[in-house]
Scaffold this motif. Structure first.
Motif, short mmCIF file in Angstrom:
data_model
loop_
_atom_site.label_atom_id
_atom_site.label_comp_id
_atom_site.label_asym_id
_atom_site.label_seq_id
_atom_site.Cartn_x
_atom_site.Cartn_y
_atom_site.Cartn_z
N SER A 54 -2.59 35.68 47.37
CA SER A 54 -3.71 36.13 48.20
C SER A 54 -4.15 37.54 47.83
O SER A 54 -5.30 37.90 48.00
N GLU A 84 -2.82 37.96 60.27
CA GLU A 84 -2.30 36.65 60.70
C GLU A 84 -2.39 36.52 62.21
O GLU A 84 -2.67 35.45 62.73
N THR A 118 1.04 30.80 63.57
CA THR A 118 1.71 29.59 64.06
C THR A 118 2.26 28.75 62.92
O THR A 118 3.23 28.03 63.12
N ILE A 119 1.64 28.86 61.74
CA ILE A 119 2.13 28.02 60.64
C ILE A 119 3.57 28.39 60.28
O ILE A 119 4.39 27.52 60.05
N TRP A 120 3.91 29.67 60.24
CA TRP A 120 5.31 29.97 59.92
C TRP A 120 6.18 30.07 61.16
O TRP A 120 7.40 29.99 61.08
N LEU A 121 5.55 30.22 62.33
CA LEU A 121 6.37 30.19 63.55
C LEU A 121 6.89 28.77 63.82
O LEU A 121 7.96 28.59 64.35
N SER A 122 6.07 27.77 63.42
CA SER A 122 6.49 26.39 63.68
C SER A 122 7.16 25.75 62.46
O SER A 122 7.56 24.60 62.52
N LEU A 133 6.09 31.14 50.79
CA LEU A 133 5.35 32.19 51.50
C LEU A 133 5.15 33.39 50.58
O LEU A 133 4.07 33.98 50.52
N LYS A 145 -4.80 33.94 64.07
CA LYS A 145 -3.89 32.96 64.67
C LYS A 145 -3.29 32.00 63.63
O LYS A 145 -3.03 30.84 63.91
N THR A 146 -3.06 32.52 62.43
CA THR A 146 -2.44 31.68 61.42
C THR A 146 -0.93 31.81 61.46
O THR A 146 -0.23 31.09 60.77
N ARG A 175 4.43 37.46 74.56
CA ARG A 175 3.04 37.09 74.31
C ARG A 175 2.42 36.45 75.56
O ARG A 175 3.09 35.79 76.31
N ARG A 206 6.79 37.88 70.30
CA ARG A 206 6.82 36.44 70.54
C ARG A 206 7.29 36.16 71.97
O ARG A 206 6.82 35.25 72.63
N ARG A 226 -2.84 44.18 56.05
CA ARG A 226 -3.18 42.81 56.44
C ARG A 226 -1.96 41.95 56.72
O ARG A 226 -2.07 40.92 57.36
N LYS A 245 2.47 32.57 48.06
CA LYS A 245 1.15 32.57 48.69
C LYS A 245 0.65 34.00 48.94
O LYS A 245 -0.52 34.30 48.74
#
Lengths: 356, 243
Positions: free
Chosen positions: B11, B75, B82-86, B4, B79-80, B242, B239, B70, B7
């Protein structure tokens, strides 16, 4: 094995999912079916740990999502409704990143990423920036992401939305293929999809489970009379007369024009044996039977029956009920407002409004 | 967590963002450098890097929310998250990965600014220890600001709003000291004591003068940590509520 026990989620005071329980065995494909807003995505978010539940538990291979979220998440690959792709990244970089995030070891990463890209047919776009890809491709990139880390369980939230018909077919085939190694829970509101790939379905509506069974059992449960559909060449009145007078025919439900001199009849029969007598009688009377099939009540009927309110209803009934529900809602609102600021005139007015 | 972090850093450099902010930073730095040099003969103001740090920070601090806006807001918007939430990572790991990424970008900018002391060293003498201390103070104060910026980003799903909130927080950070010294607050010793404790500027002042004290170091690190932990709480809270 995924066990969902008494899962409940409230958004404020609004119940999104209420007390649902079901179990998914290993190597099973479970279809999670329901109309829009039924609570499918909420349930999936809770299974994957994105959303905490108000009460109830999710056990994945014996690990509780609220106690060992990391262990659970290691075992799950999740494709949410909106694929979580970063528009400014290249496909390959994104998948590499996702693999790293899921703890795939450095040596394994390249292999897994390439494998996933091949499965989803996105190898040719690997160098492109995700933001420039079409929705279908983005969906597939998200799907590829879910496969990384070879999770035992795949949770797919409407995986075929936004794909063209050939891609939909491909994804269905892929799901069937993946079912050999993974346990899959996937949600959809497209019935054909469920029939195509699932063994078992859970039908959910308004946050509650309406049915949970194999497709065959569900179809049998709506069952009713056996319906036959025939295409017969011959004069319509004569043919209708013959059919009606055949023993075992309960009723002629529908007559449709098919082509010149040919009509299609939908009839209710008491048993399969009626087919033979019906055929021989028609042929004896010089009426050509071009086609005869039994019409099975399908999952669609089950779905409509279960997701529509308790009883079967005609269009008029439905409208009437909707009107009644709206009235009730308005009454409730009015009384709530009443409790807040008591002026009697106000209440009377809103009541009048409700009656209107 | 490292994935992460990597990345996030990438970015920054994939978009023109990091470049534009670095350029602005260097512009601010060079302007104070030039004005410092041109005032040298006046003999009223002595040229020192501590002054440059001090001056440039007042402009630079407003660039920090642009770097951090940002981090979480974007995120949430796309709605990105979810990638690190899951994924099998914890929220503190995510927050720290993002923080370290911004800190890395910031560190790169500081390395670029080393150009000025190098130029100065060609024609004069630069006191190394004082410079190092100034840089350290500069870095520590920025870490606090970055943490605050990230927290603001976690509060909203709109990056622009996150930037505006960040700017407001930066103004507060800068003017807390002035506020503490105001007559009104000074008249209430109890309040002024509390405000003085939180005021970062005096502590940065000490660093930029070449004075290194452990208590200041601990202060900056603990404030940064506290803000980051608060960010974790904000994300967890969101979380839960929500929907």
């Amino acid at each position: 094995m995924v066990e969902i026990r008494n899962l409940t989620k409230y958004y404020g005071t609004h119940p999104a999912v209420q007390d649902i329980s079901f179990t998914v065995g290993d190597h099973e494909v479970l279809g999670f079916l329901g109309p829009n807003g039924a609570g499918k995505s909420t349930t999936m978010n809770m299974i994957t740990g994105c959303l905490p539940s108000t009460s109830g538990t999710v056990l994945v291979d014996g690990y509780d999502i609220s106690k060992d979220p990391i262990e659970v998440k290691k075992r799950i690959g999740y494709l949410p409704e909106i694929p979580p792709v970063y528009p400014d990244m290249r496909v390959r970089d994104y998948l590499n990143f996702a693999a790293g995030l899921k703890g795939v070891s450095r040596n394994d990463r390249t292999k897994q990423v390439e494998n996933a890209m091949e499965r989803l047919h996105i190898t040719d776009v690997q160098k492109r920036i995700i933001g420039n890809l079409s929705k279908g491709y983005r969906q597939r990139v998200g799907f590829a992401m879910a496969l990384l880390g070879s999770p035992k369980f795949l949770i797919l939230d409407e995986p075929t939305v936004g794909l063209d018909p050939t891609q939909v077919m491909e994804v269905r085939r892929l799901i069937q293929d993946l079912a050999r190694e993974h346990t899959i829970i996937f949600s959809t509101h497209i019935l054909a999809e469920v029939t195509a790939v699932c063994e078992r379905v859970v039908i959910i509506n308004k946050g509650k489970i309406r049915a949970e069974d194999t497709i065959a059992n569900l179809e049998a449960s709506v069952g009713g009379d056996l319906k036959l559909r025939l295409k017969v060449e011959g004069e319509i009145t004569k043919v209708t007369e013959i059919i009606r007078n055949t023993e075992g025919i309960l009723s002629v439900d529908e007559v449709e024009f098919d082509s010149v001199g040919v009509n299609a009849f939908t009839v209710a029969a008491s048993s399969e044996a009626v087919r033979k007598t019906l055929m021989s009688r028609l042929i004896a009377e010089d009426c050509m039977v071009l086609e005869i099939t039994s019409v099975k009540s399908n999952l669609e009927d089950v779905f409509v029956k279960l997701t529509a309110s308790s009883r079967t209803q005609s269009r008029e009934d439905a409208f009437e009920e909707l009107g009644r529900e709206m009235d009730e809602q308005r009454m409730a609102d009015a009384s709530a407002q009443d409790a807040e600021d008591t002026p009697a005139a106000d209440a009377a007015e809103s009541e009048k409004e409700a009656k209107d | 967590m490292f994935a992460l972090y990597k990345k996030e850093v990438q970015s920054f450099f994939c978009s023109p963002f990091a470049y534009v902010v670095s350029a602005l930073f260097l512009l601010v730095f060079s302007l104070s450098f030039i004005s410092g040099i041109s005032n040298m003969d006046s003999s009223v103001l002595k040229f020192s890097f501590s002054n440059i740090f001090y001056n440039s920070f007042f402009y630079f601090i407003f660039l920090i929310p642009l770097l951090t806006m940002r981090t979480f807001a974007e995120e949430r918007k796309s709605k990105t998250e979810t990638i690190w939430l899951s994924a099998p990572v914890t929220i503190p790991q995510v927050v720290f990965a993002k923080f370290f990424a911004v800190a890395t970008v910031f560190l790169m900018m500081m390395v670029l600014s080393l150009f000025f002391p190098l130029v100065a060293a060609l024609h004069g003498t630069v006191i190394g220890s004082s410079l190092a201390c100034g840089y350290l103070g500069f870095f520590l104060w920025s870490m606090v600001c970055i943490a605050i910026g990230i927290m603001m980003s976690a509060l909203t799903d709109n990056p622009i709003l996150a930037a505006v909130l960040g700017e407001a927080a930066m103004i507060l950070v800068i003017f807390l000291d002035n506020f503490t010294n105001s007559v009104l607050i000074q008249s209430i010793p109890f309040l002024s004591k509390i405000f003085a404790w939180f005021s970062t500027e005096t502590r940065f002042g000490a660093f930029s003068q070449g004075l290194f004290s452990l208590s200041d170091l601990v202060f900056f690190i603990s404030i940064t940590l506290a803000v980051l932990i608060w960010t974790v709480i904000i994300i967890e809270k969101r979380r839960w509520s929500r929907g």
